[in-house]
Design a protein around this motif. Structure first.
Motif, PDB file in Angstrom:
ATOM      1  N   ASN A  19      66.616  31.575 -23.028  1.00 57.74           N
ATOM      2  CA  ASN A  19      65.602  32.507 -22.529  1.00 57.74           C
ATOM      3  C   ASN A  19      64.258  31.775 -22.467  1.00 57.74           C
ATOM      4  N   PHE A  20      64.034  31.092 -21.358  1.00 50.95           N
ATOM      5  CA  PHE A  20      62.797  30.321 -21.209  1.00 50.95           C
ATOM      6  C   PHE A  20      61.610  31.255 -21.022  1.00 50.95           C
ATOM      7  N   GLY A  21      60.532  30.891 -21.673  1.00 49.47           N
ATOM      8  CA  GLY A  21      59.309  31.671 -21.548  1.00 49.47           C
ATOM      9  C   GLY A  21      58.612  31.432 -20.230  1.00 49.47           C
ATOM     10  N   VAL A  22      57.502  32.139 -20.069  1.00 52.16           N
ATOM     11  CA  VAL A  22      56.733  32.042 -18.830  1.00 52.16           C
ATOM     12  C   VAL A  22      56.205  30.633 -18.621  1.00 52.16           C
ATOM     13  N   ASP A  23      55.880  29.953 -19.701  1.00 49.60           N
ATOM     14  CA  ASP A  23      55.306  28.612 -19.567  1.00 49.60           C
ATOM     15  C   ASP A  23      56.285  27.626 -18.949  1.00 49.60           C
ATOM     16  N   PHE A  24      57.588  27.877 -19.046  1.00 51.63           N
ATOM     17  CA  PHE A  24      58.583  26.962 -18.495  1.00 51.63           C
ATOM     18  C   PHE A  24      59.060  27.379 -17.103  1.00 51.63           C
ATOM     19  N   LYS A  25      59.354  28.651 -16.924  1.00 58.73           N
ATOM     20  CA  LYS A  25      59.918  29.074 -15.640  1.00 58.73           C
ATOM     21  C   LYS A  25      58.882  29.716 -14.721  1.00 58.73           C
ATOM     22  N   GLY A  26      57.667  29.898 -15.230  1.00 56.73           N
ATOM     23  CA  GLY A  26      56.630  30.526 -14.423  1.00 56.73           C
ATOM     24  C   GLY A  26      56.784  32.042 -14.407  1.00 56.73           C
ATOM     25  N   GLY A  27      55.737  32.718 -14.057  1.00 55.67           N
ATOM     26  CA  GLY A  27      55.763  34.172 -14.006  1.00 55.67           C
ATOM     27  C   GLY A  27      54.451  34.767 -14.472  1.00 55.67           C
ATOM     28  N   SER A  28      54.472  36.086 -14.666  1.00 57.23           N
ATOM     29  CA  SER A  28      53.264  36.797 -15.076  1.00 57.23           C
ATOM     30  C   SER A  28      53.566  37.619 -16.319  1.00 57.23           C
ATOM     31  N   THR A  29      52.549  37.765 -17.157  1.00 62.43           N
ATOM     32  CA  THR A  29      52.661  38.549 -18.384  1.00 62.43           C
ATOM     33  C   THR A  29      51.532  39.572 -18.416  1.00 62.43           C
ATOM     34  N   PHE A  30      51.907  40.829 -18.647  1.00 60.88           N
ATOM     35  CA  PHE A  30      50.937  41.913 -18.748  1.00 60.88           C
ATOM     36  C   PHE A  30      51.041  42.494 -20.163  1.00 60.88           C
ATOM     37  N   GLU A  31      49.909  42.559 -20.854  1.00 58.27           N
ATOM     38  CA  GLU A  31      49.903  43.054 -22.226  1.00 58.27           C
ATOM     39  C   GLU A  31      48.804  44.105 -22.369  1.00 58.27           C
ATOM     40  N   PHE A  32      49.185  45.266 -22.933  1.00 60.05           N
ATOM     41  CA  PHE A  32      48.219  46.348 -23.134  1.00 60.05           C
ATOM     42  C   PHE A  32      48.636  47.153 -24.372  1.00 60.05           C
ATOM     43  N   PRO A  33      47.698  47.814 -25.044  1.00 59.81           N
ATOM     44  CA  PRO A  33      48.026  48.561 -26.273  1.00 59.81           C
ATOM     45  C   PRO A  33      48.846  49.806 -25.973  1.00 59.81           C
ATOM     46  N   GLY A  34      49.679  50.186 -26.966  1.00 59.74           N
ATOM     47  CA  GLY A  34      50.493  51.392 -26.811  1.00 59.74           C
ATOM     48  C   GLY A  34      51.501  51.503 -27.925  1.00 59.74           C
ATOM     49  N   THR A  35      51.860  52.739 -28.253  1.00 59.91           N
ATOM     50  CA  THR A  35      52.858  52.990 -29.301  1.00 59.91           C
ATOM     51  C   THR A  35      54.258  52.942 -28.696  1.00 59.91           C
ATOM     52  N   TYR A  36      55.223  52.734 -29.590  1.00 59.25           N
ATOM     53  CA  TYR A  36      56.598  52.541 -29.111  1.00 59.25           C
ATOM     54  C   TYR A  36      57.333  53.868 -28.957  1.00 59.25           C
ATOM     55  N   SER A  37      58.105  53.929 -27.857  1.00 59.67           N
ATOM     56  CA  SER A  37      59.106  54.975 -27.668  1.00 59.67           C
ATOM     57  C   SER A  37      60.059  54.475 -26.590  1.00 59.67           C
ATOM     58  N   ALA A  38      61.310  54.895 -26.712  1.00 58.07           N
ATOM     59  CA  ALA A  38      62.309  54.421 -25.760  1.00 58.07           C
ATOM     60  C   ALA A  38      61.993  54.883 -24.344  1.00 58.07           C
ATOM     61  N   SER A  39      61.496  56.072 -24.225  1.00 53.12           N
ATOM     62  CA  SER A  39      61.171  56.585 -22.889  1.00 53.12           C
ATOM     63  C   SER A  39      60.027  55.799 -22.252  1.00 53.12           C
ATOM     64  N   THR A  40      59.051  55.424 -23.079  1.00 53.98           N
ATOM     65  CA  THR A  40      57.927  54.638 -22.559  1.00 53.98           C
ATOM     66  C   THR A  40      58.399  53.275 -22.075  1.00 53.98           C
ATOM     67  N   GLN A  41      59.311  52.652 -22.806  1.00 53.90           N
ATOM     68  CA  GLN A  41      59.822  51.345 -22.400  1.00 53.90           C
ATOM     69  C   GLN A  41      60.518  51.423 -21.041  1.00 53.90           C
ATOM     70  N   GLY A  42      61.332  52.454 -20.848  1.00 52.64           N
ATOM     71  CA  GLY A  42      61.976  52.619 -19.551  1.00 52.64           C
ATOM     72  C   GLY A  42      60.985  52.943 -18.452  1.00 52.64           C
ATOM     73  N   GLN A  43      59.976  53.695 -18.779  1.00 53.17           N
ATOM     74  CA  GLN A  43      58.966  54.052 -17.785  1.00 53.17           C
ATOM     75  C   GLN A  43      58.178  52.834 -17.332  1.00 53.17           C
ATOM     76  N   ILE A  44      57.878  51.935 -18.276  1.00 54.05           N
ATOM     77  CA  ILE A  44      57.134  50.719 -17.908  1.00 54.05           C
ATOM     78  C   ILE A  44      57.943  49.884 -16.928  1.00 54.05           C
ATOM     79  N   SER A  45      59.227  49.754 -17.179  1.00 56.96           N
ATOM     80  CA  SER A  45      60.083  48.976 -16.276  1.00 56.96           C
ATOM     81  C   SER A  45      60.098  49.578 -14.875  1.00 56.96           C
ATOM     82  N   ARG A  46      60.174  50.891 -14.780  1.00 55.33           N
ATOM     83  CA  ARG A  46      60.202  51.545 -13.460  1.00 55.33           C
ATOM     84  C   ARG A  46      58.875  51.386 -12.735  1.00 55.33           C
TER      85      ARG A  46
END
Length: 432
Positions: free
Chosen positions: A48-75
């Motif tokens: 599982n190569f990170g962004v530094d090796f295979k390239g890509g973008s990373t978005f990071e923002f504050p938020g509490t965990y929930s399974a529904s939120t994780q699926g919503q972010i992906s959509r």
């Protein structure tokens, strides 16, 4: 039972010996099984190569965990044109902060802006709280190439150094141990699925240096123990190498345990509580690499070296001499015991007695009575020693033997007499 503090000294003096080199097939089988699992994991799961090796973008923002939120972010990311995304929730005890980390493939500037806007609107994130990191494909390729170049240069320099400082066969054995450590560490990364980042590469180079350090210490002791070995028949190369391992075993274990304690605290406590991704990647590669390096320097590098050296003609001849010496000593002991057991109270001819002191254990074990010339000749024939003729009626001193092949002057040999007749000369009555 010896106390724990006495074990290092007894191992160093050879009073206690662990047969490590002699069990090299077992170590090879264990390592082969682990390497097979690692290779299968690499082929099936991959790294599982990170962004530094295979390239890509990373978005990071504050938020509490929930399974529904994780699926919503992906959509949301997929609908905004960001493609499939890897969503991870990061928890840190510093400031009691929680955040979401979204990793995508390589995106254009327009796609990055679209995903950023979609996340801000969907989860009500202020623009200043949304951290975006983008790595192009060319930058990721450069990082991968530099990591491979650093690894290859490291291995080449190590082989050259060991070839000059020791010999090329020690360099080959150390190189095999290093490859063993690399494959196992990479295989564990593939099994667990941790992200491979530049920090992981730094950690890999660190543990390779640690493993090599331990191997060099053992090899230095092996070189010391095998100096002048060919001039004697005391032990083979494998036996001398095994003694060197025993003498450095406790030191290697103590060094590894002391080094693993802080690494384990970083991996299991720091990464688990602090939730630091980069710290977790570094701690994992250090922990697995140190364990594998300690095992390889003891159970792989030295046995491989012993196998390579035992193939040399001079060490083959040395092994034969050592085996012949050991078998000769055992054969002499068996022959003496067999002769003593076969004639525990047999009759003796007068005038041919062996005068032996307490330093003759084989003669003392022969039972009552003294040994005759014929008995000593049997032992001399077994041991292959040349003996001088002993005249009839002449005593044989302790340690002296006689040969049946030497002509004996005098009349024809008389039959053996009984034990009672042996104690007095022929033709004379016993005095009362």
């Amino acid at each position: 039972m010896a106390r724990l503090s006495e074990i290092p000294g007894r191992l160093y003096r050879g009073e206690v010996s662990l047969q490590i080199v002699r069990r090299q097939k077992m170590w090879y089988a264990i390592s082969g099984l682990i390497l097979l699992i690692s290779i299968i994991a690499l082929l099936v799961r991959g790294l599982n190569f990170g962004v530094d090796f295979k390239g890509g973008s990373t978005f990071e923002f504050p938020g509490t965990y929930s399974a529904s939120t994780q699926g919503q972010i992906s959509r949301v990311v997929t609908d905004a044109g960001g493609g499939s995304a890897q969503v991870t929730h990061v928890v840190s005890t510093i400031g009691n902060s929680q955040s979401w980390q979204v990793q995508t493939g390589i995106l254009s500037n327009a796609q990055n802006s679209a995903v950023e806007t979609a996340l801000e609107n969907a989860f009500h994130v202020a623009q200043k709280n949304l951290v975006v990191t983008s790595v192009g494909a060319s930058w990721g390729g450069q990082i991968t190439d530099k990591a491979l170049e650093a690894l290859i240069i490291f291995l080449v320099v190590i082989v050259i150094y060991l070839s000059i400082a020791f010999e090329w066969k020690m360099a080959v054995a150390a190189f095999v141990a290093l490859l063993h450590d690399i494959l196992i560490t990479v295989g564990v990364y593939a099994l667990i699925g941790f992200s491979v980042s530049p920090t992981s590469v730094i950690g890999l180079l660190t543990i390779l240096g640690y493993s090599l350090y331990d191997t060099v210490v053992v090899f230095d002791k092996v070189r010391e123990n095998t100096a002048g070995l060919l001039a004697s028949s005391r032990s083979t190369y494998s036996q001398a190498a095994n003694q060197a391992l025993n003498q450095t075993l406790v030191r290697s274990i103590n060094t590894s345990v002391i080094a693993l304690l802080p690494v384990a605290s970083i991996l299991f406590v720091g990464a688990g509580i602090l939730g630091a991704g980069e710290l977790k990647d570094l701690a994992l590669v250090l922990f697995v690499g140190m364990l594998s390096g300690t095992y390889s320097s003891i159970c792989i590098a030295t046995p491989v070296l012993a196998d390579l050296k035992e193939r040399e003609p001079q060490y083959k001849a040395l092994a034969k001499r050592v085996q012949l010496r050991a078998s000769g000593g055992r054969a002499a002991q068996r022959a003496a015991a067999k002769a003593a057991a076969a004639k525990p109270g047999a009759s003796r001819r007068p005038g041919r007695q062996v005068t032996g002191g307490p330093e003759d254990p084989e003669l003392a074990a022969a039972g009552p009575g003294d040994e005759t010339v014929d008995d000593l000749a049997d032992e001399a024939a077994v041991e292959g020693t040349d003996t001088d003729a002993v005249a009839p009626g002449e005593p044989v001193a302790a340690g002296q033997s006689a040969s049946r092949s030497t002509p004996r002057p005098g009349p024809r040999q008389q039959p053996r007499r009984s034990s009672a007749a042996k104690r007095r000369p022929s033709g004379k009555k016993r005095r009362r």
